[in-house]
Motif scaffolding. Structure first.
Motif, PDB file in Angstrom:
ATOM      1  N   ARG A 141      69.139 -21.148 -22.218  1.00 15.41           N
ATOM      2  CA  ARG A 141      69.866 -20.610 -21.072  1.00 15.41           C
ATOM      3  C   ARG A 141      71.046 -19.755 -21.497  1.00 15.41           C
ATOM      4  N   SER A 145      71.445 -15.670 -20.732  1.00 16.40           N
ATOM      5  CA  SER A 145      72.593 -15.242 -19.939  1.00 16.40           C
ATOM      6  C   SER A 145      73.370 -14.108 -20.602  1.00 16.40           C
ATOM      7  N   GLU A 201      66.379 -15.590 -14.828  1.00 16.75           N
ATOM      8  CA  GLU A 201      67.353 -14.569 -15.191  1.00 16.75           C
ATOM      9  C   GLU A 201      66.783 -13.166 -14.966  1.00 16.75           C
ATOM     10  N   ARG A 205      68.864 -11.311 -12.124  1.00 17.55           N
ATOM     11  CA  ARG A 205      69.954 -10.520 -12.674  1.00 17.55           C
ATOM     12  C   ARG A 205      69.526  -9.409 -13.624  1.00 17.55           C
TER      13      ARG A 205
END
Length: 256
Positions: A141, A145, A201, A205
Motif C-alpha cells: 500500500r 501510494s 489506487e 487516483r
C-alpha cells in the motif's frame, strides 16, 4: 519465433483526417521472459519496456556476495542489441538478488544497456513512464501510494486485482463458486493473483493511460477499461506464448 500482438485501441477518432495533430510513438512491451529472450521475435519500435522476471529464482542460488548469474549477463547483452531508442526495465520477483544491490549499482553494473527504474518517473518521447519493481520487503500500500497520478504509462510486475490476473493453482482445492467479477464464471483451479490495493489506487487516483505488468503467465492479453477510467491494461507475460506487444501511442500535440 512467435509474432507480436499489435494494439491500436488508443487511436484518436480524427487521426486519419488530421495526422499532423498527433505524434505517433511505438511502444514494445514484454515481461516474464525467464531466460528465453533469445527465442522471442521483438518488433522494432521507439520504446522497449520489460516488466520483470528476465531471470529465474534458481539462477541466484549459491552465489557469493557481489556475484551475478550468467542469465542476467546474457539478458543485458541482449538488451544492448535491441535497436529501440529507449529501453526501460524493472525487476520481478525472480530477480531476488536485486535486494543486495542499490539502484545505482544495478544501473552501473548489472543493467548497463537500459534505464532501470526503481519507483521513479521519467519522460521519453514526451511520454511519462513510472516504473515500480517487485516489492520484495516493502509494504504494497505504501508503494502504490507513492505513484503519481495522471501518468501515461505505469509499469509494475504484479497485476491489479481482477484484471488479467487468473493464475493456475494446482495445489489448491477446485473452486466451484461463480466469480461475480467475471460474469459468474467458475474458475476451477484458477484464482485471481492481483493486488487489490493496486487496482484501488489506479481507479481512484493514479488513472494511467496504460498499465503494463506480468507475473501471471496464464492470463496474457490486454483489456481496455474504457468505462471505468480509460486505462488500457496489458499483461505482457511471455513465458508461455513468447509474444511481445506493440502499442501505438498517440500524443496530441495541441496539448503541449
Amino acid at each position: 519465433m512467435s509474432s507480436s500482438k499489435i494494439i491500436d485501441v488508443l487511436k484518436p477518432f480524427d487521426y486519419d483526417e488530421y495526422p499532423e495533430r498527433y505524434k505517433l510513438t511505438s511502444v514494445v512491451i514484454v515481461s516474464d521472459t525467464h531466460r528465453d529472450h533469445e527465442m522471442m521475435n521483438i518488433p522494432d519500435g521507439d520504446i522497449f519496456l520489460h516488466c520483470g522476471d528476465f531471470t529465474k529464482k534458481g539462477d541466484w542460488r549459491h552465489l557469493t556476495n557481489g556475484q551475478i548469474p550468467q542469465s542476467l549477463i546474457d539478458f543485458n547483452v541482449w538488451l544492448g542489441r535491441l535497436r529501440h531508442a529507449h529501453k526501460i526495465v524493472i525487476c520481478g520477483n525472480h530477480e531476488r538478488g536485486f535486494e543486495n544491490f542499490s539502484k545505482e549499482e544495478i544501473q552501473s553494473k548489472l543493467l548497463t544497456n537500459c534505464t532501470y527504474l526503481d519507483n521513479e518517473l521519467i519522460q521519453v518521447e514526451g511520454i511519462t513512464i513510472y516504473g515500480s519493481p517487485y516489492p520484495f520487503n516493502e509494504d504494497y500500500r505504501a508503494k502504490w501510494s507513492s505513484i503519481p497520478s495522471d501518468i501515461d504509462i505505469l509499469m509494475t510486475h504484479i497485476p491489479p486485482k481482477f484484471i488479467l490476473d487468473l493464475a493456475f493453482q494446482p495445489k489448491k482445492a477446485v473452486s466451484t463458486d461463480p466469480c461475480p467479477i467475471c460474469d459468474d464464471a467458475v474458475h476451477g483451479y484458477y484464482g485471481h493473483w492481483g493486488s487489490r490495493s493496486l487496482i484501488k489506487e489506479i481507479r481512484r487516483r493514479i488513472q494511467p493511460r496504460i498499465h503494463c505488468f506480468g507475473h501471471v503467465h496464464d492470463d496474457q492479453g490486454y483489456k481496455y477499461d474504457q468505462h471505468e477510467n480509460g486505462t488500457l491494461f496489458i499483461n505482457a507475460a511471455a513465458y508461455l506464448t513468447r509474444q511481445a506487444f506493440k502499442l501505438n501511442f498517440y500524443r496530441n500535440l495541441r496539448n503541449y
